[in-house]
Design a protein around this motif. Sequence first.
Motif, PDB file in Angstrom:
ATOM      1  N   ARG A  38       0.602  -1.263  -0.102  1.00  0.00           N
ATOM      2  CA  ARG A  38      -0.032  -0.081   0.166  1.00  0.00           C
ATOM      3  C   ARG A  38       0.996   1.192  -0.036  1.00  0.00           C
ATOM      4  O   ARG A  38       0.388   2.417  -0.117  1.00  0.00           O
ATOM      5  N   SER A  39       1.988   1.152   0.211  1.00  0.00           N
ATOM      6  CA  SER A  39       2.860   2.313   0.260  1.00  0.00           C
ATOM      7  C   SER A  39       3.082   3.036  -1.036  1.00  0.00           C
ATOM      8  O   SER A  39       3.505   4.109  -1.325  1.00  0.00           O
ATOM      9  N   GLN A  40       2.859   2.026  -2.010  1.00  0.00           N
ATOM     10  CA  GLN A  40       3.107   2.517  -3.677  1.00  0.00           C
ATOM     11  C   GLN A  40       1.697   3.118  -4.206  1.00  0.00           C
ATOM     12  O   GLN A  40       1.650   3.311  -5.168  1.00  0.00           O
ATOM     13  N   ASP A  41       0.613   3.199  -3.334  1.00  0.00           N
ATOM     14  CA  ASP A  41      -0.732   3.646  -3.612  1.00  0.00           C
ATOM     15  C   ASP A  41      -0.579   5.159  -4.227  1.00  0.00           C
ATOM     16  O   ASP A  41      -1.154   5.610  -5.175  1.00  0.00           O
ATOM     17  N   SER A  42       0.314   5.840  -3.415  1.00  0.00           N
ATOM     18  CA  SER A  42       0.217   7.259  -3.848  1.00  0.00           C
ATOM     19  C   SER A  42       0.842   7.392  -5.374  1.00  0.00           C
ATOM     20  O   SER A  42       0.377   8.093  -6.372  1.00  0.00           O
ATOM     21  N   LYS A  43       1.891   6.641  -5.374  1.00  0.00           N
ATOM     22  CA  LYS A  43       2.471   6.646  -6.735  1.00  0.00           C
ATOM     23  C   LYS A  43       1.599   5.965  -7.791  1.00  0.00           C
ATOM     24  O   LYS A  43       1.549   6.853  -8.941  1.00  0.00           O
ATOM     25  N   ARG A  44       0.994   4.938  -7.480  1.00  0.00           N
ATOM     26  CA  ARG A  44       0.169   4.543  -8.466  1.00  0.00           C
ATOM     27  C   ARG A  44      -0.830   5.447  -9.090  1.00  0.00           C
ATOM     28  O   ARG A  44      -1.213   5.597 -10.190  1.00  0.00           O
ATOM     29  N   LEU A  45      -1.582   6.256  -7.928  1.00  0.00           N
ATOM     30  CA  LEU A  45      -2.495   7.017  -8.163  1.00  0.00           C
ATOM     31  C   LEU A  45      -2.085   8.188  -9.101  1.00  0.00           C
ATOM     32  O   LEU A  45      -2.850   8.898 -10.059  1.00  0.00           O
ATOM     33  N   GLN A  46      -0.671   8.754  -8.808  1.00  0.00           N
ATOM     34  CA  GLN A  46      -0.044  10.009  -9.460  1.00  0.00           C
ATOM     35  C   GLN A  46       0.089   9.222 -11.167  1.00  0.00           C
ATOM     36  O   GLN A  46      -0.366  10.261 -11.852  1.00  0.00           O
ATOM     37  N   ASP A  47       0.448   8.234 -11.115  1.00  0.00           N
ATOM     38  CA  ASP A  47       0.742   7.770 -12.726  1.00  0.00           C
ATOM     39  C   ASP A  47      -0.539   7.652 -13.267  1.00  0.00           C
ATOM     40  O   ASP A  47      -0.642   8.024 -14.622  1.00  0.00           O
ATOM     41  N   ASP A  52       5.471  19.128  -8.307  1.00  0.00           N
ATOM     42  CA  ASP A  52       5.222  20.531  -8.480  1.00  0.00           C
ATOM     43  C   ASP A  52       4.314  20.376 -10.093  1.00  0.00           C
ATOM     44  O   ASP A  52       3.460  21.064 -10.206  1.00  0.00           O
ATOM     45  N   GLU A  53       5.003  19.765 -10.741  1.00  0.00           N
ATOM     46  CA  GLU A  53       4.396  19.562 -12.008  1.00  0.00           C
ATOM     47  C   GLU A  53       3.002  19.061 -12.175  1.00  0.00           C
ATOM     48  O   GLU A  53       1.900  19.651 -12.540  1.00  0.00           O
ATOM     49  N   LEU A  54       3.035  18.229 -11.409  1.00  0.00           N
ATOM     50  CA  LEU A  54       1.621  17.119 -11.222  1.00  0.00           C
ATOM     51  C   LEU A  54       0.681  18.102 -10.671  1.00  0.00           C
ATOM     52  O   LEU A  54      -0.478  18.235 -10.845  1.00  0.00           O
ATOM     53  N   LYS A  55       1.031  18.905  -9.695  1.00  0.00           N
ATOM     54  CA  LYS A  55       0.410  19.735  -8.656  1.00  0.00           C
ATOM     55  C   LYS A  55      -0.163  20.824  -9.384  1.00  0.00           C
ATOM     56  O   LYS A  55      -1.512  21.155  -9.407  1.00  0.00           O
TER      57      LYS A  55
END
Length: 1907
Positions: free
Chosen positions: A115-124, A184-187
Motif C-alpha cells: 500500500r505504500s505505492q498507492d500514492s505513486k500508482r494514483l499519480q501515474d 510540482d508539475e503534477l500539482k
Amino acid sequence: MSRAKSSWERLVNATLQRDRAGGGAGDGGPGQGSLMDYVPSSLSNNRDIDAILRAADELQDEDPSIARILCEHAYSLAQNLDPNSVGRGVLQFKTGLMSVVKQRLAKREVGTLDRSQDSKRLQDFYMLYREKNNVDTLKEEETQLRESGVLTELERKTVQRKRLFATLKILGNVLEQIAKEIPDELKQVIDSDAAISEDTIAYNIIPLGAHVTTNAITDFPEVQAAVAALKYFRGLPKLPANFPIPAARNADMLDFLHYIFGFQKDSVSNQREHIILLLANEQSRLNIPEETEPKLDDDAVHKVFLKSLDNYIKWCDYLCIKPAWINLRTISGEKKLLFLSLYFLIWGEAANIRFLPECLCYIFHHMVEEMNEILRQQVARPAVSCMPVDSGGSDDGVSFLEHVIAPLYEVVSAEAFNNENGRAPHSSWRNYDDFNEYFWSLRSFELGWPWRTSSSFFQKPIPRRQYEFKTGREKHLGKTSFVEHRTFLHLYHSFHRLWIFLAMMFQALAIIAFNKNNIISSKTLREILSLGPTYIVMKFSESVLDVIMMYGAYSTTRRLAVSRIFLRFIWFSIASVFICFLYVKVLQEDTNPIYNSVIFRFYGLVIAVYGGIQFFLGTLMHIPTYHNITNKCDRWGVIRFFKWMRQERYYVGRGMYERTSDFIKYFLFWLVVLSAKFSFAYFLQIKPLVDPTRMIMKQDNIQYSWHVFLSIKNYNALTVASLWAPVVAIYLLDIHIFYTIASAFFGFLLGGRDRLGEIRSLKAIRKQFEEFPGAFMKALHVPVTSRTSDPSYQAVDKNIVDAAHFAPFWNQIIKCLREEDYITDFEMELLLMPKNSGRLQLVQWPLFLLSSKILLAKEIAAESNSQEEIVERIGRYDYMKHAVEEVYQTLKLVLTETLEAEGRMWVERIYEDIQASIRNRNIHNDFQLNNLSLVITRLTALLGILKENETPEHEKGAIKALQDLYDVMRLDILHINMMGQYEEWTILTQAWNEGRLFTKLKWPKDPEMKSLVKRLYSLFTIKDSATHVPRNLEARRRLQFFTNSLFMDVPPPKSVDKMLSFSVFTPYYSEVVLYSMAELTKRNEDGISILFYLQKIYPDEWKNFLARIGQDENALEGDLRSEGDILELRFWASYRGQTLARTVRGMMYYRKALMLQSYLERKTGRDGESTLFGNDMTDAEGFELSPEARAQADLKFTYVVTCQIYGRQKEDHKPAAVDIGLLMQRNEALRIAYIDVVDTPKEGKSHTEYYSKLVKAGINGKDKEIYSIRLPGDPKLGEGKPENQNHAIVFTRGNALQTIDMNQDNYFEEALKMRNLLEEFDPSRDHGIRPPTILGVREHVFTGSVSSLASFMSNQETSFVTLGQRVLAKPLKIRMHYGHPDVFDRVFHITRGGISKASRVINISEDIFAGFNSTLRQGNITHHEYIQVGKGRDVGLNQIALFEGKVAGGNGEQVLSRDVYRLGQLLDFFRMMSFYFTTVGFYFCTMLTVLTVYIFLYGRAYLALSGVGDTLRERALILNDTALTAALNAQFLFQIGVFAAVPMILGFILEQGFLQAIVSFTTMQFQLCTVFFTFSLGTRAHYFGRTLLHGGARYQATGRGFVVKHITFSENYRLYSRSHFVKGMEVILLLVVYLVYGNDKTGAVSYILLTVSSWFLAGSWLFAPYLFNPAGLEWQKVVQDFTEWTNWLFYRGGIGVKGAESWEAWWEEELSHIRTLSGRIVETVLSLRFFIFQYGIVYKLKLEGSNTSFTVYGWSWVALAMMIVLFKVFTFSRKISVNFQLVLRFVQGFSLLAAVAGITVAIVLTDMSVTDIFASLLAFIPTGWGILSIACAWKPYIKRIGLWKSIRSLARLYDAGMGMLIFLPVAFFSWFPFFSTFQTRLMFNQAFSRGLEISLILAGNNPSSDI
C-alpha cells in the motif's frame, strides 16, 4: 455473523454488476443500486464519499487497483466520521464496503500488496487517464463544434468533458489527502484541471462558485450587474483572514452577514443566487442599454427593496415605531442591498417560523440594529444574539438557527405536539396564527433581544396527558386575538350582518303580508318600526358572542381590543333595553294618532339617526371617496372613536374597499339577486301562508290523537310552526339558489364578451386559420419593428411575414401532439406548416386545409365555360385558391430547379403563355382544361419519382415522366398560337426531336427542395378531405382552445429577456411517479389490467404510440422486448394517469416554450422583416440545444418538486425514488427538494437532525446535492402539504410562483402564453384599486373521459373553475385561491406567511387560506381564461366521496377560523355576501337543504300522528296550500336539479354550442347524473355538519388511480352507512308514516307530487354506491359480497383489528369523533326526534281505540322493554353460557313460544290487529335507534354501568337489518344479466364497455401479459 456478512457481500457485488451492466431505471436514468445509493445519510460528509465511490465504480474495469484505493479511502472517511458506527446503516455500509474492497483485491495477482505505492500508482494513473482521454484537446473540440453549429455533437462532447473532469477532480482530491508529497508539475496540472472542472461544483442556476464556460447565463449583462452589486463595499468591516471565500469569486456582503450572524453556508449560497436573480430580472425589465461594464440600476434595487420589505414597513407603521433606517431616501443602494440580503437570509433559514411573517419582521428589526452597531464600530464580530450565552466572546458556536430560530421552534413544536394530532380542541393550544399575532402589538417587544426565553411567550405547555390544573399554566400564554371555539354560533358571529338583514327582511315582508289589505295605516307603521328592536337585540346578541368567543384570549389580547368588546356589550345592552322600552311605549299608545304621539316621534328620530349612522359606516365607508374623507377626519376623536367602536383595527384587513366603479357593479349584481329572492319569498312563500295561519290560529276544540301537553290554549302554535318552519328554512337557503342562477347568467355573458367558445369545432379552425398568424403576432409574439418604416415591407406581404413568425410555433405544437400520441404521423404531416424561405412569395398553409382541393379545382376548370366562372367558383371554397396558387408557383420552382437548358426554357415558355392567357382572360380557349387530369397524372408520376433518392433507375423514370408530360402538354392541353414565340418553340422542338430536351436533370437534394416536392406530391395525391383531422378529441380540444385564445384580451408579451421570472412548485408525498410494468399488467378479479383498460379507453393513442416506437399497430405489450420500448410504454401509460411523470412533463413545457421563444427572438434580432426570408429567422431547428436559449429559460423559469420523503424512499430503495431520479435525468432543469432525516453520532449517542435539501441530476446519472440547509427540528408540525411546501419554498426563484398539484398537466401551446399571463401583474393593467397578487388560471379536467362519474365531476368542476370563478373575479371581486394552478406574486406572499397555512386541522383546506390571507393583506385575486392547465379529478364514487368529505370538513373548520371571521366582519356588505355564499355559506346552504327535507317531513309527521291534519282537512282549511307545496317541491328540485344544472348548461352552450350543449346535458341525465349530484349533496351536508359539531376533519388520501376494481358491499357500507344510509332510512320512515297516517284515500296524487323529491333523495342515498360500482349488479359479485359482508359483520375482532376486517372495530371507529361534553349533549338532543314515532303511533293502534291517556304511552315502553329482554335472551353470550347450553336453549324456545302465544291471544281476545304488530315495529324501530344513539353519545358512562355489550349487540342488529334492506334490491336486480350490461355502459364509455364484455366472455384472458 459470517453468513450475514457473506450475504451482504453477494448483494453488494450483484448491485455493482447490475450497475455496470446498465441495469438502471432507463435511458440515462440513475442506476438501481450503485454503491453510492447505500451511503447512509448519517455520514454528514457523504457528498465526498458518494463522489469517490462513483469514481470507483467507473474506474474498476479500467484499473482495479485505483478502484481499490478509492474504496479504501472512502472507508477511512466513513470511519473518521463515525468510528463507533452509531448512525443508522453505518455498520452495514462499512461491512459492505470492505467486502467490495476484498472482491476487487482478488482481481489482482496473488502476492503481497504494497500500500505504500498507492500514492505513486494514483499519480501515474492520473496522468495516464488525462492522456488517454485527450483532456487537453476537449475544449478546442467543443469550440470548433460550437462555431460549426453542430449542437447535438456539441452536447455529447460537453457531457463527456464534464464527466472526465469530475473524475479527475475526485482523483486529485484523494491524491492530495493520501500523498505525503506531490511533484510540482503534477500539482500544477491538478490545480489547472480543478479550476475548469465546473460541473463538480454544485450549483443551481447561476454557477457562482466556479468558472463555467458552458453555461451562458453568466454572460448576461443583468446577471453580471447583479453579481457586481453585491460586492463588498467600502462601508463594511474587513472580514477575518481565515474566513473561507471560494477562489472563483470575491467576498460580498452576504459573506459579511454570514460571518456576523452565523447563517449556514448553503443557506447563504441559496439566498445569494435568489437575490441575484431577483435583481437581474428587475434590471432586465428597465430597458437599460448595454454597457461595457454592466451596472445595476438604482431603480431595480429600489423596486426589489420596497417589494421585499413592504410588509416590514407596514408593520412598523402599524406599531408606530421607526423602521431600521432613519430616512429611506437617504439610504444608499449598497445599504438597501445589505438590508435586503439580511431579510432574505433570515427568511431562508427560518424554517417553520416562516409562517409567522410579523415575527420575522421583529427579528429583522433587531438584527438590523445589531448590524448597524457593528457597522458603526467598523469591526467585524459575531452578533451577540447569535452566540451562546457562555461563549466568552469566542467565534465558536455562532449560529442564527440555534440561537434565534430554535427557541421559537421549540415552543411552537411543543404546542403542536400538545394538540394530540389534531384531536384536542383548537382553543386549548396555540397555533401558528396565535404566535404570529402576538407580534401585532408592542407587547411583543417585551421578549427583548436576544430572546428573553424566561418570558411567558416561550413557556411550553404541559403535555395534556400530564395536565394538572394547579401547576405550570399560570406563566403559559393562551390564545392571541381569537379563539376557535367549536360551535355553530361562529356562522352568526362572523356573518351577523347577513343574518340581521335576512331576519329583518323576513319580518318586514311578513308584516306587509299580514297587513296587505291595510298597508298604509298607523298599525302597519308601528309594526314596521318593530324592526328597530329586532336589529338592536340581534346586535346585542352579537356583542354577547364577542364576549363569549374571546374567552381564552383575554390575557394576550391588547387591552384596547378587550375594552372595545366590553364597551360594545355595555352599549348594546343599554341600547336594546332603551329601544325596546320605547317601542313598548309606542305600542301602548296604539289608540292615539301617531302624529300626536311624542314618544312615537322620539322613537322614530332615534331609529332614523341610528340607522343613518349605521348605513354611512356600513356602506358608504367602503366607497373609496367616503373612505378617504373619513380618514382625513381621523384627527377628530369622535370620528375615530366611532370607527373604532364599529370595527376593531387589526394588522390585517385594513383598507378592504374597492374602487367606486367596481362597488357599483357588484352592488347591481346583488340588487338583482336580492330582488328576485325577496319577490319569490313574498309571493310564493310568505303571502300564501297568511290566510291559513290566521284560520289555524282561530281554531279551537281540535281533536288530538295523542295525549296533549303543549297544544292547549296557545293558538295551535305547533301546527303553525310545522307550517312555517320549512318556509323559514327555504327562505334562509334560497338566496344561494338565486345567486347561483344569477352568477351563471352573468358568467355566460362575461364569457361571451371575452370571446370564449368562438372556435369550438374543426370547421371553425379551418375557416379562420388564415387569421391565426395575424392574431398570434398580436397576442403572443413580441412587437416587431414598425413595418411601415421598413423598406422591405413594401415588397413583402404582411400575411407572409406573420405566417413566417407563426409557423415555427404552430409546428412545435403539432410535434408535441405527435410526441404525446394524440395524432398519427400522417395527421402531423397534414397539420404542419412549411417553413417558407422566401423562394415562394406566398403563404404555404398546412395540408389539412388544402387536401383534395386541387382535384376539386380540376373538376371546376373542366366544367366551367369562362375564366371568370373558374375564378368565381374556386373562390367559393375555403383555401382552394391558396392550393391552386401554391401548386402553380411550387411546380414552376421545382421544374425550373430540376431542369436545365432547353428543359427549363420549355417550363418558362409554358408559364409565360399561361400568364398571357390569364391577362387576356382567355385561358379556357388557349388551354384544353378538360384534359387537366392527364397533366395531373403525369405530374404525380414525376413527383413520385423525384421525392425518392437519386439512382440511375429513378433518373430514367423521371426523364420518361417528363417526356410523357411534354406529350400531354403538346397534344392534349396547348391550344394556343405558337407563332408569336416561333424561335423558342423551334429550339424546343429541335431539342425534343434530338432527344436532349430532358436529358440534364438537377436532382432535388436540398432539404427544402425535397420537402417542396413531397408537399406538391401530397397536394396531388391526397384525395380524401381532411375535414376530420385531427380525429383525436383531445387534440381537437386543445387546438380549438389555443386558437380561440388568440382572439381574446391577452396582455401584450415582453420578450423573454424582459419578462417576469417565475417558478413552478409541486408538492409530492408518495403518490405514483411512474407506473411499473407490474402495476400496468396486474389483473383484477375480472382479469382487467390498467394497461388493458387504457388500451380500450384510448385505442387511437395506443396505435399512435406503437407507430411512434416502430411497432405494428396490432402489436401487444408482450411484443415489446427492448428496455427502451418498455420504458416508453411505462411513460405512455403514466401520461394518461394522474402521476408525477405527467405533471413534470407538462410543467417542463414552460422551459421548452421559453427556449423556443428566446431562440427565435435572438435570431430575429427584433427586426423580423429585414431578415424575413433568411433561412435563420424562423428556423427553430436545434433550439433546445442552444446554450443561450437554455440559459435564458433557466434565468426566467425554475421548477421545484418538493418530494417530502424522497430521502427515506432512497434509503428504503423504493421504486418511486428510482423513478424520480429518472425524471431528473430526462429533465435537466428539474429540481427535487426533500427533507433528509439524518442520525448523527453526538457524544456517543445517535442524534436526529433534519435537513432541507435540493438536488438535481448529476452527470453520472446520480443525484447531485446543491443545497443542504439544517432545520431546527421535524418540519411537520402542522398539516403535511403546507409544511412540505414551506420547507422547499426557499429553493424557488422569480417574481411569480405557480402552485401545481401532482395530478396536473400542462400543454406546450398553453406554455407559450405564460409570459402574457405574467404581464397581468403589471399595475397598468386594469384590475382595480390594487394590482393582482394572485392570478387565477382556468383548469381543464382531463379525467372526464374515464367514466360517467368522472365526466360528472369534470363538468361540475369545469363549471366552477370557469363560469363560477369568472363572476367571482369580476364583478364580485371576491375570488379566492381554491387550490391549483393559480400564479402567486411570489415576493408578496413569501414575505407574508407563504402560499398556504399549516396549523393542524383548522387549516386542513390549506390552499384557500392563501386567498384569505392575500385578501386580508390588501391583495387582489383575478381570474384569466385565455390560458389553461390540465387537472385530474377523482374518478370513482368512493374517491369522490372522500374528496367531497375532505372539502366539506375543511369548510367546517373554516367556519371556526379567524380568517373567515375577519373577512365576514371587514368586507363591505355585498362582498361579504359574495364571500359567504361561495365558501362556507355554500356548505351551510347544502346542509340546510337536507334539514329542510327533515323539517318538512317531521312537520307532516306531526300533523299526521297528532290528528291535527285530519281535523284541518275535515274543516277544509288548508286544502288549497298548493302555493306552499309548490314552493317546497321547487326548493328541492332547484337544489339538486337547477342548482347544479344551470351553470353547467350555460357553460356547455357557451363553449360547445347550443345543440351540443343539449346533447351533453341529455346524455348526463341518461347517465343518472342527478342521482350522483343528490348523493354528493348528502356527502357534503354530513361532513360539514359533523365537523362543526365534533371536529374530526382530516386529510383523506383518495387515491388517483383508475377505477377498474369492484368495491365490495361491506366497503361501501362502511363508508356510507352513517353519512347516507341511516339518513336515507330515516327519510323513508318519515315518508311511510306520512303515507300511512297523514294521507287520505283521495290524496294519492298530491302525496306523490309532494314527496317524489324526497323519495328520490332517499333512493339516491341508499343505492347510488351500488349503482355506480363497477360490476355492482353482477350476480357472482353480489354473492361474493354477501359472504364477505356477513363475515365482516359477525367477526368479533380484537386488539389491532382494523375496521375493514371487523364490524366491531369499525363501529368503535365511527364513534370516535364524539369526544366533548357539548358534543354528547348535542347528539342527545338530536336523537330525541326518534321518540316521536313511538309516541304518535301507539295512539293510532286499533288496540287502544280513541284512548289518549298517557298510560298508553307508558304501556308501550313496557312492551318495548319486553322485546329488549327477549332480544337479550337470544343474544346471550355463548362464552358465558357454555356450561348450561341445554338450559339456555330451553329458555330461548320457551320465550319464543310465549311471545308468539301472547301475540296470538292478544289478536283473538282484544281489538289488536295484525296491522298493529307492523305499526308497533314502525314505532319501536326508531325508538331503539334513538336509545342506541344516546347510548353511543355517552359511551364512557354506559361502559361504566356494564351495558356496553348489550348496546353493541343492538347496534349490530340494526346494521344487519339496514344492510339487508339495502342488499335485497341489489341482489334482485343483479339476478337479471341485462342490468349488469346496462350498468357497464352507464359507467364507462362505449369503447371500454365493449372491451369489458369481451374480457368477461373470455373469462379474464385479456391480452395483458407480464413482461
